[in-house]
Design a protein around this motif. Structure first.
Motif, PDB file in Angstrom:
ATOM      1  N   MET A 184      60.394  -2.920 124.295  1.00 38.32           N
ATOM      2  CA  MET A 184      61.493  -3.823 123.949  1.00 38.32           C
ATOM      3  C   MET A 184      62.069  -4.423 125.216  1.00 38.32           C
ATOM      4  SD  MET A 184      64.608  -1.523 124.572  1.00 38.32           S
ATOM      5  CE  MET A 184      65.409  -2.997 124.742  1.00 38.32           C
ATOM      6  N   GLU A 185      62.786  -5.530 125.061  1.00 33.71           N
ATOM      7  CA  GLU A 185      63.416  -6.190 126.203  1.00 33.71           C
ATOM      8  C   GLU A 185      64.678  -6.892 125.724  1.00 33.71           C
ATOM      9  OE1 GLU A 185      61.246  -8.337 129.727  1.00 33.71           O
ATOM     10  OE2 GLU A 185      61.766  -9.857 128.234  1.00 33.71           O
ATOM     11  N   ILE A 186      65.810  -6.515 126.293  1.00 29.07           N
ATOM     12  CA  ILE A 186      67.084  -7.162 125.975  1.00 29.07           C
ATOM     13  C   ILE A 186      67.161  -8.478 126.729  1.00 29.07           C
ATOM     14  CG2 ILE A 186      69.600  -6.971 126.173  1.00 29.07           C
ATOM     15  CD1 ILE A 186      69.242  -3.921 125.949  1.00 29.07           C
ATOM     16  N   HIS A 188      70.477 -10.578 121.807  1.00 28.12           N
ATOM     17  CA  HIS A 188      69.074 -10.879 121.499  1.00 28.12           C
ATOM     18  C   HIS A 188      68.171  -9.801 122.099  1.00 28.12           C
ATOM     19  CE1 HIS A 188      65.485 -13.874 122.044  1.00 28.12           C
ATOM     20  NE2 HIS A 188      65.263 -12.992 121.091  1.00 28.12           N
ATOM     21  N   ILE A 189      67.352  -9.164 121.268  1.00 28.34           N
ATOM     22  CA  ILE A 189      66.436  -8.121 121.719  1.00 28.34           C
ATOM     23  C   ILE A 189      65.037  -8.402 121.180  1.00 28.34           C
ATOM     24  CG2 ILE A 189      65.940  -5.646 121.789  1.00 28.34           C
ATOM     25  CD1 ILE A 189      68.895  -5.162 121.106  1.00 28.34           C
ATOM     26  N   LYS A 190      64.084  -8.536 122.091  1.00 27.10           N
ATOM     27  CA  LYS A 190      62.688  -8.673 121.679  1.00 27.10           C
ATOM     28  C   LYS A 190      62.079  -7.287 121.493  1.00 27.10           C
ATOM     29  CE  LYS A 190      61.670 -13.139 123.851  1.00 27.10           C
ATOM     30  NZ  LYS A 190      60.768 -13.871 124.795  1.00 27.10           N
ATOM     31  N   VAL A 191      61.406  -7.095 120.365  1.00 23.43           N
ATOM     32  CA  VAL A 191      60.802  -5.809 120.029  1.00 23.43           C
ATOM     33  C   VAL A 191      59.349  -6.037 119.627  1.00 23.43           C
ATOM     34  CG1 VAL A 191      60.827  -3.859 118.415  1.00 23.43           C
ATOM     35  CG2 VAL A 191      62.988  -4.791 119.288  1.00 23.43           C
ATOM     36  N   SER A 194      52.736  -8.246 123.959  1.00 22.77           N
ATOM     37  CA  SER A 194      53.251  -9.547 124.401  1.00 22.77           C
ATOM     38  C   SER A 194      54.382  -9.408 125.420  1.00 22.77           C
ATOM     39  CB  SER A 194      53.737 -10.365 123.198  1.00 22.77           C
ATOM     40  OG  SER A 194      54.749  -9.684 122.491  1.00 22.77           O
ATOM     41  N   LEU A 195      54.994  -8.241 125.492  1.00 22.68           N
ATOM     42  CA  LEU A 195      56.029  -8.010 126.499  1.00 22.68           C
ATOM     43  C   LEU A 195      55.391  -7.475 127.778  1.00 22.68           C
ATOM     44  CD1 LEU A 195      58.885  -6.428 124.327  1.00 22.68           C
ATOM     45  CD2 LEU A 195      58.759  -8.750 125.247  1.00 22.68           C
ATOM     46  N   LYS A 231      58.786   1.460 137.059  1.00 24.53           N
ATOM     47  CA  LYS A 231      59.847   1.545 136.064  1.00 24.53           C
ATOM     48  C   LYS A 231      59.842   0.319 135.147  1.00 24.53           C
ATOM     49  CE  LYS A 231      62.877   4.109 139.194  1.00 24.53           C
ATOM     50  NZ  LYS A 231      64.198   4.168 139.842  1.00 24.53           N
ATOM     51  N   ALA A 232      59.906   0.578 133.855  1.00 25.81           N
ATOM     52  CA  ALA A 232      59.976  -0.513 132.893  1.00 25.81           C
ATOM     53  C   ALA A 232      61.324  -1.216 132.989  1.00 25.81           C
ATOM     54  CB  ALA A 232      59.771   0.019 131.484  1.00 25.81           C
TER      55      ALA A 232
END
Length: 466
Positions: free
Chosen positions: A390-392, A407-410, A447-448, A454-455
């Motif tokens: 995930m990425e905020i 908005h959070i991509k999952v 896709s992320l 570290k992520a």
């Protein structure tokens, strides 16, 4: 500790213990039984003796602390016990950066002659300008002892063969000394995926040291090459550098994917390479740096030292107990932890913790403190419908840019079921557990960005435009 040009016998003792590591039995429970099983009273005695020796050394050798303590009105005669540590001011990360800018490369907090410095490493710099860490021969031996305790706690043994896929500039490179002391080291380097795979296929590597987010990226790389992760013969993955290995859904996925044990460990670049390590009972990372580091857990808002008991939550603070080059006193880590245990079936008496976030990663949404790692925990709980990645997305600086919905991509998995329902369920659980509104955007698997170190869980897009 070196005072007046004389090295104490403790250095030789530590070196002897490490050198004898390869002769330990596979079935030995401890690397250093005496230190790892101290009673509460004996622990206090060991820590206090080391602390009083260290503070005398710091007082005599560190210009940084001479000034800092003078400004706080502290005199050496005020420090008589371990409890007196609480009288001293905290050391902040920005102070170390400013010190090194003013007096490069190691700052005014260096406490030994420069010619005694044998190695200089760097922190990752993920929270700002990197700081540099100098180590004397004695420091290296002490760090090796701490890391040996940590690796042994996690299950590394004389028959273990472990590739080390890290940059030689970061402190994780010091782990090579400890891996060699216990088992067999295979230097691999960063960004060498085929070389890492070859270490398992051709050399017989059976253990891996990685960040918590790397194993599934490694699995994806293997599958793209038509390799079954289980075919590597991995028995153990030790993870650190970021929270995540203790998240039940992530742990289960990694262990099922590779058919191995997945445990976590943790240190601090400015303090000591390894300080905590999880044993096979998986009830939190044990404190394993007795006589080397003294940990405190404080209320991050008031600075009050909290009682160590199951359920205590607060910020980790470290004090060096056996450091020559850059000893630190009451260093605020900004790691927020929870005490998970004060006793364990393995017999280690160092209490256990889990990390649940960092102050410098935290975002504030309408007065609610939101830790990105906590968001990742929730996303991971939807496995196997999500991959756990995930990425905020933050588009503007606070406060405007941090207004809900966030908005959070999952990443969804290959078989996520109804995507609208999955999106709604994730949003609802975030709202229920973390008390803020999120706007979930489900994106395809892989896709992320994937990270070998570290992520990065937060993307601040306004900084990319600057």
């Amino acid at each position: 500790m070196c005072e007046g040009g004389k090295m104490e016998t403790k250095t030789r003792i530590i070196a002897k213990v490490v050198a004898n590591g390869a002769r330990r039995s596979e079935t030995s429970e401890y690397w250093n039984k005496e230190m790892e099983t101290l009673s509460e009273n004996k622990f206090y005695e060991v820590q206090e003796k080391a602390w009083l020796r260290q503070i005398r050394y710091v007082w005599n050798h560190s210009e940084f602390y001479k000034k800092k303590f003078a400004e706080a009105g502290i005199q050496l005669k005020d420090i008589k016990t371990l409890e007196d540590l609480r009288k001293l001011p905290f050391t902040e990360k920005w102070e170390l950066r400013d010190s090194q800018i003013a007096s490069p490369p190691l700052g005014t907090h260096i406490a030994c002659p420069k010619e005694k410095v044998k190695r200089i490493y760097s922190t990752s710099g993920t929270t700002g300008r990197p700081t540099f860490i100098g180590l004397t021969k004695h420091d290296l031996e002490v760090w090796r002892e701490a890391a040996c305790r940590a690796f042994w706690t996690g299950g590394l043994r004389p028959q273990s063969i472990m590739p080390l896929a890290v940059s030689p500039f970061f402190i994780a490179a010091t782990y090579g000394d400890s891996i060699e002391a216990i088992g067999t080291l295979v230097p691999v380097g960063v960004g060498a995926m085929d070389r890492l795979i070859g270490a398992f296929q051709h050399i017989g590597a059976n253990a891996l040291l990685a960040t918590s987010s790397f194993p599934m990226a490694f699995a994806a790389a293997l599958e793209k090459r038509g390799i079954d992760p289980k075919s590597l013969g991995l028995k153990l993955i030790l993870a650190g550098g970021e929270p995540g290995a203790a998240i039940p859904a992530i742990r289960q996925k990694v262990e099922e994917t590779f058919g191995c044990l997945f445990l976590e460990m943790m240190g601090n670049g400015d303090m000591c390479g390894e300080i905590w390590s999880e044993c096979r009972y998986k009830r939190g990372m044990h404190f394993i740096a007795q006589g080397i580091v003294h940990p405190e857990i404080i209320d991050p808002d008031t600075g009050k030292v909290l009682e160590i008991k199951e359920g205590t939550r607060g910020e980790l603070v470290y004090t060096s107990l056996d450091r020559e080059c850059i000893p630190l006193v009451r260093f605020r880590t900004r790691d927020h932890v929870e005490v998970t245990q004060t006793s364990c079936e393995c017999g280690r008496t160092g209490y256990g913790i889990r990390v649940f976030g960092r102050t410098d990663d935290m975002i504030i949404v309408q007065g609610v403190n939101v830790y990105p790692s906590a968001v990742r925990d929730i996303v991971a709980s939807f496995a196997p419908r999500t991959t756990g990645s995930m990425e905020i997305q933050l588009y503007d600086p606070p406060p405007e840019g941090w207004k809900p919905p966030i908005h959070i991509k999952v990443e969804h998995s290959g078989e996520p079921g109804d995507l609208n329902r999955l999106k709604e369920e994730i949003e609802a659980l975030i709202r229920d557990k973390l008390i803020f509104r999120a706007k979930i955007e489900l994106v395809p698997p892989d896709s992320l960005p994937k990270y070998e170190y570290k992520a990065k869980l937060v993307r601040k897009t306004w900084e990319e435009k600057a």
